[in-house]
Design a protein around this motif. Sequence first.
Motif, mmCIF file in Angstrom:
data_model
loop_
_atom_site.group_PDB
_atom_site.id
_atom_site.type_symbol
_atom_site.label_atom_id
_atom_site.label_comp_id
_atom_site.label_asym_id
_atom_site.label_seq_id
_atom_site.Cartn_x
_atom_site.Cartn_y
_atom_site.Cartn_z
ATOM 1 N N ILE A 103 0.941 -1.109 0.208
ATOM 2 C CA ILE A 103 -0.036 0.099 -0.123
ATOM 3 C C ILE A 103 0.747 1.180 -0.168
ATOM 4 N N ASP A 104 1.974 1.303 0.437
ATOM 5 C CA ASP A 104 2.559 2.199 0.966
ATOM 6 C C ASP A 104 3.760 2.110 -0.123
ATOM 7 N N ASP A 105 3.791 2.896 -1.144
ATOM 8 C CA ASP A 105 4.982 2.746 -1.986
ATOM 9 C C ASP A 105 6.481 3.825 -1.732
ATOM 10 N N THR A 106 6.346 4.557 -0.453
ATOM 11 C CA THR A 106 7.785 5.441 0.452
ATOM 12 C C THR A 106 8.370 4.195 1.062
ATOM 13 N N LEU A 130 2.813 -4.251 -7.302
ATOM 14 C CA LEU A 130 1.482 -3.103 -7.200
ATOM 15 C C LEU A 130 1.791 -2.406 -5.546
ATOM 16 N N ILE A 131 1.363 -0.967 -6.092
ATOM 17 C CA ILE A 131 0.902 0.188 -5.287
ATOM 18 C C ILE A 131 -0.679 0.054 -4.736
ATOM 19 N N GLU A 132 -1.550 -0.723 -4.528
ATOM 20 C CA GLU A 132 -2.775 -0.481 -3.743
ATOM 21 C C GLU A 132 -3.091 -1.444 -2.529
ATOM 22 N N ASP A 133 -4.358 -1.153 -1.715
ATOM 23 C CA ASP A 133 -4.438 -2.127 -1.212
ATOM 24 C C ASP A 133 -4.664 -3.665 -0.892
#
Length: 274
Positions: A103-106, A130-133
């Motif tokens: 969820i957190d690309d940082t 994949l950046i998602e929930d």
Amino acid sequence: MSWFIEYYDDSALMIKVKETLFESKGIQHIQIFETAGFGKMLVLDGKIQLTERDESFYHEMLVHVPLFMVDEPKKILVIGGGDGGTVREVLKHNPDEVVMVEIDDTVINACRKYIGIDGGALEDERVTVLIEDGMEYVENCKERFDVVIVDGTDPNPVSESLVKEDFFNNCKRISNIFATQAQSPFIQKEYFIEIYKSIKKAFENYRIYINFVPTYPLGLWSYMIASKNEIEPDYDKIKQRWLERKISTKHYNPDLHVASFALPEWLKKEVKGD
């Protein structure tokens, strides 16, 4: 020099910090430290996620226990795991495809820049990030995976959906074998029981296994593995797969794999009635 302190109930862990390498407050409060004795350390919302010195204790048991219980693990889904350690271990089994949902690309970017425990795994051509929930991903997923692994943080507003029955039901729908970290059953009893009860409702078959991770709350850590099929560690099969796949590890081995399913009496009582 300064000290990082992680508090839990009436106890705490102190680690000497030489330097703060990175800090960001967004979806989560991310901190990366250079420590005096444990190498680089990732902290999310005040909770230690890994240190270079003992991250293999955690990642190897999270990954190799479920994957060595599969004849040919070819398609793997990882929920969370932004530091890349889980995907690194999954790739040792030579799968065809790995999907990581974070969820957190940082977290991903900071870990790759300042820690690098993935060893380039997140750039492997077999890996899709994949950046998602994670909850939304499994709800909408139409694919099936040999193994689904959840490498999540302590339950918080970002990750609390990953310990709910609905999430586990969706993971059951898309996986043959499911595995998740399950917190400390000793010092985080409420978190552990919540995960255990939700998995028990979602899956016909489930087992707890435990391991020692020095920088996690008081050292004892738990995992849960679940499936529609019976779960019974077969030492001979696991040892054969271990030898055939020629996987190099720092912590995991087949003896530890089987032994990790042996639970102390107090923990058996916690889940009595199972």
